[in-house]
Design a protein around this motif. Structure first.
Motif, PDB file in Angstrom:
ATOM      1  N   VAL A   1       0.843  -1.198   0.000  1.00  0.00           N
ATOM      2  CA  VAL A   1       0.000   0.000   0.000  1.00  0.00           C
ATOM      3  C   VAL A   1       0.877   1.247   0.000  1.00  0.00           C
ATOM      4  N   ALA A   2       1.898   1.268   0.838  1.00  0.00           N
ATOM      5  CA  ALA A   2       2.776   2.440   0.920  1.00  0.00           C
ATOM      6  C   ALA A   2       3.466   2.733  -0.411  1.00  0.00           C
ATOM      7  N   THR A   3       3.997   1.694  -1.052  1.00  0.00           N
ATOM      8  CA  THR A   3       4.699   1.926  -2.321  1.00  0.00           C
ATOM      9  C   THR A   3       3.728   2.325  -3.426  1.00  0.00           C
ATOM     10  N   ALA A   4       2.525   1.766  -3.418  1.00  0.00           N
ATOM     11  CA  ALA A   4       1.525   2.150  -4.419  1.00  0.00           C
ATOM     12  C   ALA A   4       1.078   3.596  -4.204  1.00  0.00           C
ATOM     13  N   VAL A   5       0.927   4.005  -2.961  1.00  0.00           N
ATOM     14  CA  VAL A   5       0.537   5.385  -2.671  1.00  0.00           C
ATOM     15  C   VAL A   5       1.654   6.347  -3.096  1.00  0.00           C
ATOM     16  N   VAL A   6       2.900   5.994  -2.807  1.00  0.00           N
ATOM     17  CA  VAL A   6       4.031   6.833  -3.240  1.00  0.00           C
ATOM     18  C   VAL A   6       3.981   7.023  -4.749  1.00  0.00           C
ATOM     19  N   SER A   7       3.854   5.926  -5.489  1.00  0.00           N
ATOM     20  CA  SER A   7       3.820   6.014  -6.950  1.00  0.00           C
ATOM     21  C   SER A   7       2.573   6.759  -7.425  1.00  0.00           C
ATOM     22  N   GLY A   8       1.439   6.527  -6.782  1.00  0.00           N
ATOM     23  CA  GLY A   8       0.202   7.215  -7.163  1.00  0.00           C
ATOM     24  C   GLY A   8       0.305   8.712  -6.980  1.00  0.00           C
TER      25      GLY A   8
ATOM     26  N   ALA B   1      -6.402   3.627  -6.429  1.00  0.00           N
ATOM     27  CA  ALA B   1      -7.586   2.759  -6.383  1.00  0.00           C
ATOM     28  C   ALA B   1      -7.201   1.346  -5.946  1.00  0.00           C
ATOM     29  N   GLY B   2      -6.081   0.858  -6.435  1.00  0.00           N
ATOM     30  CA  GLY B   2      -5.607  -0.456  -6.010  1.00  0.00           C
ATOM     31  C   GLY B   2      -5.301  -0.480  -4.523  1.00  0.00           C
ATOM     32  N   SER B   3      -4.708   0.585  -4.025  1.00  0.00           N
ATOM     33  CA  SER B   3      -4.431   0.685  -2.589  1.00  0.00           C
ATOM     34  C   SER B   3      -5.729   0.661  -1.791  1.00  0.00           C
ATOM     35  N   ALA B   4      -6.717   1.409  -2.255  1.00  0.00           N
ATOM     36  CA  ALA B   4      -8.011   1.442  -1.565  1.00  0.00           C
ATOM     37  C   ALA B   4      -8.668   0.061  -1.571  1.00  0.00           C
ATOM     38  N   ALA B   5      -8.584  -0.638  -2.687  1.00  0.00           N
ATOM     39  CA  ALA B   5      -9.178  -1.976  -2.767  1.00  0.00           C
ATOM     40  C   ALA B   5      -8.571  -2.909  -1.732  1.00  0.00           C
ATOM     41  N   VAL B   6      -7.267  -2.825  -1.551  1.00  0.00           N
ATOM     42  CA  VAL B   6      -6.608  -3.671  -0.554  1.00  0.00           C
ATOM     43  C   VAL B   6      -7.036  -3.256   0.858  1.00  0.00           C
ATOM     44  N   LEU B   7      -7.079  -1.962   1.116  1.00  0.00           N
ATOM     45  CA  LEU B   7      -7.465  -1.471   2.448  1.00  0.00           C
ATOM     46  C   LEU B   7      -8.905  -1.836   2.809  1.00  0.00           C
ATOM     47  N   PHE B   8      -9.779  -1.879   1.807  1.00  0.00           N
ATOM     48  CA  PHE B   8     -11.180  -2.223   2.042  1.00  0.00           C
ATOM     49  C   PHE B   8     -11.435  -3.723   1.857  1.00  0.00           C
ATOM     50  N   ASP B   9     -10.363  -4.483   1.611  1.00  0.00           N
ATOM     51  CA  ASP B   9     -10.453  -5.929   1.391  1.00  0.00           C
ATOM     52  C   ASP B   9     -11.446  -6.261   0.279  1.00  0.00           C
TER      53      ASP B   9
END
Length: 127
Positions: free
Chosen positions: A25-32, A62-70
């Motif tokens: 999630v952290a790396t995806a947010v950085v890139s996002g 969006a991918g990060s959010a999907a993981v956070l919301f399972d």
């Protein structure tokens, strides 16, 4: 695996997340965030490039959010691998060689390489 609460809202489902999930999630947010910043930077210069960065930034977030919301985590792991690898390939194809080592490029590509490794491991573990 529903992310909807009894009141009809959505809730985070992070209790099943491991350190590896959080790293992804952290790396995806950085890139996002980097891609959204680049979208704003390029939109006046090149509309196509700006829109491309916008789509990539939204995709990572969006991918990060999907993981956070399972929400269909395994599917997002599977989609995230080619999406992120595609970002790396496109970057190599369109970026002048003298800009490969710019601080923003190094940060983004390092985050993306780590993200791909994390997604592969998470995908294999979810099988």
């Amino acid at each position: 695996m529903s992310t909807e609460t009894a009141s009809g809202g959505f809730a985070l489902h992070t209790e099943s997340m491991t350190g590896l999930h959080w790293l992804g999630v952290a790396t995806a947010v950085v890139s996002g965030v980097i891609h959204l910043w680049l979208a704003v930077s390029f939109i006046g210069e090149s509309l196509g490039l700006g829109i491309g960065f916008l789509v990539a930034g939204v995709g990572f977030l969006a991918g990060s959010a999907a993981v956070l919301f399972d929400y269909r985590r395994r599917a997002f792991y599977a989609l995230g691998i080619p999406f992120t690898l595609g970002q790396i390939v496109i970057w190599l194809a369109v970026t002048p060689a003298d800009e490969y080592l710019s601080p923003i490029a190094v940060t983004d590509k390092l985050a993306q390489v780590i993200l791909v490794v994390v997604l592969v491991v998470l995908f294999r573990r979810a099988s």
